[in-house]
Design an enzyme around this catalytic site. Structure first.
Site, mmCIF file in Angstrom:
data_model
loop_
_atom_site.group_PDB
_atom_site.id
_atom_site.type_symbol
_atom_site.label_atom_id
_atom_site.label_comp_id
_atom_site.label_asym_id
_atom_site.label_seq_id
_atom_site.Cartn_x
_atom_site.Cartn_y
_atom_site.Cartn_z
ATOM 1 N N VAL A 186 0.840 -1.206 0.000
ATOM 2 C CA VAL A 186 0.000 0.000 0.000
ATOM 3 C C VAL A 186 0.874 1.255 0.000
ATOM 4 O O VAL A 186 0.662 2.192 -0.775
ATOM 5 C CB VAL A 186 -0.967 -0.007 1.212
ATOM 6 C CG1 VAL A 186 -1.685 1.314 1.348
ATOM 7 C CG2 VAL A 186 -1.977 -1.138 1.061
ATOM 8 N N ASP A 202 10.255 3.358 6.697
ATOM 9 C CA ASP A 202 9.921 1.969 7.042
ATOM 10 C C ASP A 202 10.922 1.485 8.077
ATOM 11 O O ASP A 202 12.119 1.805 7.985
ATOM 12 C CB ASP A 202 9.955 1.069 5.807
ATOM 13 C CG ASP A 202 9.152 -0.210 6.021
ATOM 14 O OD1 ASP A 202 8.097 -0.370 5.376
ATOM 15 O OD2 ASP A 202 9.558 -1.038 6.885
ATOM 16 N N THR A 230 -1.474 -4.614 9.317
ATOM 17 C CA THR A 230 -2.396 -5.013 10.401
ATOM 18 C C THR A 230 -2.651 -6.515 10.219
ATOM 19 O O THR A 230 -3.748 -6.924 9.838
ATOM 20 C CB THR A 230 -3.735 -4.243 10.333
ATOM 21 O OG1 THR A 230 -4.228 -4.304 8.976
ATOM 22 C CG2 THR A 230 -3.593 -2.809 10.752
ATOM 23 N N GLU A 246 -3.544 -5.588 -5.484
ATOM 24 C CA GLU A 246 -2.126 -5.725 -5.823
ATOM 25 C C GLU A 246 -1.998 -6.073 -7.301
ATOM 26 O O GLU A 246 -2.867 -6.749 -7.850
ATOM 27 C CB GLU A 246 -1.491 -6.837 -4.968
ATOM 28 C CG GLU A 246 -1.190 -6.368 -3.558
ATOM 29 C CD GLU A 246 -0.605 -7.472 -2.677
ATOM 30 O OE1 GLU A 246 -0.058 -8.442 -3.210
ATOM 31 O OE2 GLU A 246 -0.734 -7.351 -1.449
ATOM 32 N N TYR A 276 -31.768 -7.584 -3.114
ATOM 33 C CA TYR A 276 -31.499 -8.522 -2.013
ATOM 34 C C TYR A 276 -30.236 -8.151 -1.231
ATOM 35 O O TYR A 276 -29.662 -8.998 -0.550
ATOM 36 C CB TYR A 276 -31.338 -9.968 -2.525
ATOM 37 C CG TYR A 276 -32.543 -10.480 -3.279
ATOM 38 C CD1 TYR A 276 -33.763 -10.668 -2.623
ATOM 39 C CD2 TYR A 276 -32.478 -10.770 -4.633
ATOM 40 C CE1 TYR A 276 -34.871 -11.126 -3.314
ATOM 41 C CE2 TYR A 276 -33.572 -11.224 -5.332
ATOM 42 C CZ TYR A 276 -34.763 -11.402 -4.666
ATOM 43 O OH TYR A 276 -35.862 -11.849 -5.344
ATOM 44 N N ARG A 305 -30.066 -5.048 0.535
ATOM 45 C CA ARG A 305 -30.320 -3.973 1.499
ATOM 46 C C ARG A 305 -30.752 -4.595 2.820
ATOM 47 O O ARG A 305 -31.679 -5.389 2.854
ATOM 48 C CB ARG A 305 -31.398 -3.037 0.961
ATOM 49 C CG ARG A 305 -30.972 -2.397 -0.342
ATOM 50 C CD ARG A 305 -31.740 -1.142 -0.644
ATOM 51 N NE ARG A 305 -31.559 -0.738 -2.027
ATOM 52 C CZ ARG A 305 -30.502 -0.091 -2.483
ATOM 53 N NH1 ARG A 305 -29.528 0.236 -1.669
ATOM 54 N NH2 ARG A 305 -30.405 0.228 -3.766
ATOM 55 N N CYS A 327 -40.563 -19.885 -1.399
ATOM 56 C CA CYS A 327 -39.454 -20.407 -2.221
ATOM 57 C C CYS A 327 -38.098 -20.418 -1.528
ATOM 58 O O CYS A 327 -37.457 -21.459 -1.430
ATOM 59 C CB CYS A 327 -39.349 -19.615 -3.520
ATOM 60 S SG CYS A 327 -40.763 -19.892 -4.576
ATOM 61 N N LYS A 345 -37.383 -22.954 1.438
ATOM 62 C CA LYS A 345 -37.541 -24.333 0.946
ATOM 63 C C LYS A 345 -36.375 -24.713 0.021
ATOM 64 O O LYS A 345 -35.778 -25.781 0.155
ATOM 65 C CB LYS A 345 -38.876 -24.416 0.194
ATOM 66 C CG LYS A 345 -39.088 -25.652 -0.653
ATOM 67 C CD LYS A 345 -40.460 -25.637 -1.302
ATOM 68 C CE LYS A 345 -40.521 -24.824 -2.593
ATOM 69 N NZ LYS A 345 -39.805 -25.405 -3.711
ATOM 70 N N LYS A 392 -44.063 -10.452 1.679
ATOM 71 C CA LYS A 392 -43.630 -9.227 0.987
ATOM 72 C C LYS A 392 -44.869 -8.462 0.532
ATOM 73 O O LYS A 392 -45.987 -9.012 0.567
ATOM 74 C CB LYS A 392 -42.686 -9.549 -0.183
ATOM 75 C CG LYS A 392 -43.317 -10.298 -1.328
ATOM 76 C CD LYS A 392 -42.317 -10.427 -2.471
ATOM 77 C CE LYS A 392 -43.010 -11.013 -3.689
ATOM 78 N NZ LYS A 392 -42.136 -11.170 -4.826
HETATM 79 N N1 LIG Z 1 -1.864 -5.305 0.150
HETATM 80 C C1 LIG Z 1 -3.029 -4.891 -0.295
HETATM 81 O O1 LIG Z 1 -3.427 -5.145 -1.443
HETATM 82 C C2 LIG Z 1 -3.907 -4.034 0.574
HETATM 83 C C3 LIG Z 1 -5.027 -3.431 0.020
HETATM 84 C C4 LIG Z 1 -5.834 -2.610 0.822
HETATM 85 C C5 LIG Z 1 -5.519 -2.458 2.168
HETATM 86 N N2 LIG Z 1 -4.431 -3.080 2.699
HETATM 87 C C6 LIG Z 1 -4.127 -2.838 4.108
HETATM 88 O O2 LIG Z 1 -3.093 -1.864 4.172
HETATM 89 C C7 LIG Z 1 -2.196 -2.125 5.254
HETATM 90 C C8 LIG Z 1 -0.791 -2.328 4.708
HETATM 91 O O3 LIG Z 1 -0.805 -3.438 3.849
HETATM 92 P P1 LIG Z 1 0.485 -3.877 3.060
HETATM 93 O O4 LIG Z 1 0.093 -5.047 2.228
HETATM 94 O O5 LIG Z 1 1.112 -2.701 2.411
HETATM 95 O O6 LIG Z 1 1.416 -4.354 4.291
HETATM 96 P P2 LIG Z 1 2.959 -4.755 4.278
HETATM 97 O O7 LIG Z 1 3.144 -5.727 5.372
HETATM 98 O O8 LIG Z 1 3.371 -5.130 2.884
HETATM 99 O O9 LIG Z 1 3.696 -3.387 4.633
HETATM 100 C C9 LIG Z 1 3.645 -2.791 5.873
HETATM 101 C C10 LIG Z 1 4.986 -2.114 6.103
HETATM 102 O O10 LIG Z 1 4.883 -1.313 7.276
HETATM 103 C C11 LIG Z 1 6.175 -1.322 7.887
HETATM 104 N N3 LIG Z 1 6.064 -0.809 9.251
HETATM 105 C C12 LIG Z 1 5.614 -1.412 10.364
HETATM 106 N N4 LIG Z 1 5.647 -0.566 11.411
HETATM 107 C C13 LIG Z 1 6.133 0.618 10.957
HETATM 108 C C14 LIG Z 1 6.378 1.876 11.542
HETATM 109 N N5 LIG Z 1 6.157 2.090 12.836
HETATM 110 N N6 LIG Z 1 6.866 2.857 10.769
HETATM 111 C C15 LIG Z 1 7.117 2.656 9.459
HETATM 112 N N7 LIG Z 1 6.885 1.472 8.840
HETATM 113 C C16 LIG Z 1 6.397 0.477 9.576
HETATM 114 C C17 LIG Z 1 6.636 -2.763 7.740
HETATM 115 O O11 LIG Z 1 8.011 -2.902 7.898
HETATM 116 C C18 LIG Z 1 6.141 -3.069 6.328
HETATM 117 O O12 LIG Z 1 7.146 -2.811 5.371
HETATM 118 C C19 LIG Z 1 -2.773 -3.357 5.952
HETATM 119 O O13 LIG Z 1 -3.618 -2.928 6.987
HETATM 120 C C20 LIG Z 1 -3.580 -4.046 4.868
HETATM 121 O O14 LIG Z 1 -4.600 -4.840 5.401
HETATM 122 C C21 LIG Z 1 -3.605 -3.867 1.920
#
Ligand SMILES: NC(=O)c1ccc[n+]([C@@H]2O[C@H](COP(=O)([O-])OP(=O)(O)OC[C@H]3O[C@@H](n4cnc5c(N)ncnc54)[C@H](O)[C@@H]3O)[C@@H](O)[C@H]2O)c1
Length: 422
Positions: free
Chosen positions: A11, A30, A86, A164, A260, A262, A271, A274, A329
């Site tokens: 992300v 990072d 997360t 991704e 279907y 909401r 239907c 069953k 309904k």
């Molecule tokens: N990957 C996806 O396609 C996607 C899509 C939508 C939402 N998300 C959500 O976005 C969030 C990130 O996903 P991701 O796939 O990029 O995760 P990821 O694990 O690839 O990247 C997270 C990064 O955060 C870094 N990190 C951790 N603590 C840190 C800090 N204190 N300071 C700086 N960096 C720190 C880690 O080292 C890691 O590189 C998650 O909550 C995920 O659920 C992911």
């Protein structure tokens, strides 16, 4: 615009690349030094189409740097975007320690910013359960910043809907933009992060935005599992699943549509219950595990109990309740497996003074299975039905709207509970 991105995962690199493409200067942070080194070499720490080229160009133009700590990166930033992970804990619950730490780090850096700076927009993009902004992010930010949000910083929740591999394209062509904010207008325009992007924008309270993200992902998972369970059932009977799904998907009126979808009362009628039971039993007979399909009736039963509890919570025992609607309904007199019949029976059992208004039903015309269902579940039906709606409504303590009745004028000053639109 000067943007700091915390977390250079899938992300984070996407946000960084998209902001760089919009002309911003980006500092990526990072905790993983390897990722930082790779970004500083002008490469993407993860494989994501288009990021590498963008990073290498931005490095050459001195618009991208990366570091392992925030340091003074926020001193003159306009926006900080938190994209930390997360992940799942062993028990399935959400690991929020990264969100918690990054909130604290951002709060500490806010405290060190000059008081003359405009408020720092703190955008959280990680997927977090409803309530996380209120109970984790905001307390951590304000404790570390030494003051509540508003003057020096403004927290925003802006979930990410990218996929991704097509993440950059998705960022610039999103199905929607969801912005969770402390109060209407607090997020302003996110300092132009989405300028020029054509998509509906939903500005909502934090918890709505947090939940919206999960609802999407859950639904996508549900769709895959549903299609695969149907495929397993089909394959067991030597039916080509693709033929079945092609027909299913061709129906954009009732199947792939808002129909279907909401929230309201449980499903019923002659239907759905069953046929759901029958297909489930068919799977069992063939020794197939199709837990999604086999638990739909249990989910519906749980919803009926929830609805009954909702009504009970709105009226003390013995209260006078007028229930509008009994058939399953509008515009039908079909009572079979109607959740409203079951609700009426529950309310009587619980000692409420119940009357029913149902213009679709003439008890003297009830015959066959319809009559049998009414007799089995609501033997007192004829005496509970009222013809004079206005009079019944005037004496009711609570009016329960079981189904839409567009022609009926509802009295003012009464307590209503709408069950067909939750
Ligand atoms: N990957 C996806 O396609 C996607 C899509 C939508 C939402 N998300 C959500 O976005 C969030 C990130 O996903 P991701 O796939 O990029 O995760 P990821 O694990 O690839 O990247 C997270 C990064 O955060 C870094 N990190 C951790 N603590 C840190 C800090 N204190 N300071 C700086 N960096 C720190 C880690 O080292 C890691 O590189 C998650 O909550 C995920 O659920 C992911």
């Amino acid at each position: 615009m000067r943007i700091v991105v915390c977390g250079l995962g899938y992300v984070g690199v996407t946000v960084a690349a998209c902001m760089l493409r919009k002309g911003a200067t980006v500092i990526g942070v990072d905790v993983n030094p390897q990722k930082v080194e790779i970004a500083n070499e002008g490469h993407s720490p993860v494989k994501e189409s288009g990021v590498d080229e963008t990073f290498s160009r931005a490095r050459a133009e001195n618009r991208l740097t990366a570091a392992t700590t925030l340091g003074s990166a926020l001193a003159d930033a306009d926006v900080v975007v938190a994209c930390v992970g997360t992940p799942s804990r062993e028990d399935g619950s959400l690991e929020l320690s990264y969100v918690s730490s990054v909130s604290e780090e951002i709060g500490t850096a806010v405290r060190q910013r000059s008081a003359k700076c405009r408020p720092l927009l703190c955008v959280f993009r990680s997927t977090m359960l409803p309530g996380t902004m209120e109970t984790v992010v905001m307390p951590k930010l304000s404790a570390a910043a030494g003051e509540p949000a508003g003057q020096r910083y403004e927290p925003v929740y802006n979930p990410e809907f990218m996929r991704e591999s097509t993440a950059i394209t998705d960022y610039f062509n999103p199905p929607k933009i969801v912005v969770g904010e402390r109060f209407p207008g607090a997020a302003q325009d996110l300092h132009g992060m989405y300028d020029g992007i054509d998509a509906p924008v939903f500005k909502v309270p934090f918890a709505v935005a947090e939940m919206a993200k999960y609802v999407d992902n859950y639904f996508h998972a549900l769709k895959v599992s549903f299609a695969n369970e149907i495929a397993r059932l089909a394959l067991t009977s030597a039916i080509n699943p693709r033929d079945v799904i092609r027909i299913f998907l061709s129906d954009t009126k009732l199947n792939v549509s808002p129909y279907y979808l909401r929230p309201g009362n449980a499903f019923g009628g002659s239907c759905l219950p069953k046929d759901v039971r029958a297909l489930s039993a068919f799977g069992k007979k063939h020794g197939l595990e199709v837990p999604l399909l086999q638990n739909v009736i249990a989910s519906n039963t749980a919803h009926k109990s929830f609805i009954a509890r909702l009504v009970l919570a709105h009226a003390p025992r013995g209260a006078r309740i007028l229930q509008m609607g009994l058939t399953f309904k509008p515009d039908t007199d079909d009572l079979r497996e109607s959740p409203l019949v079951e609700l009426a029976a529950t309310l009587l059992e619980r000692g409420y003074d119940l009357c029913l208004f149902e213009p679709d039903l003439k008890p003297e015309q009830l015959i066959g299975a319809n009559l049998a269902f009414a007799n089995a579940h609501l033997a007192r039906l004829p005496e509970l039905l009222v013809a004079d709606f206005a009079r019944a409504a005037a004496r009711a303590d609570l009016i329960v709207l079981g189904k839409a009745m567009p022609g009926v004028r509802l009295p003012s000053g009464k307590q209503f509970l709408n069950l067909y639109r939750l």
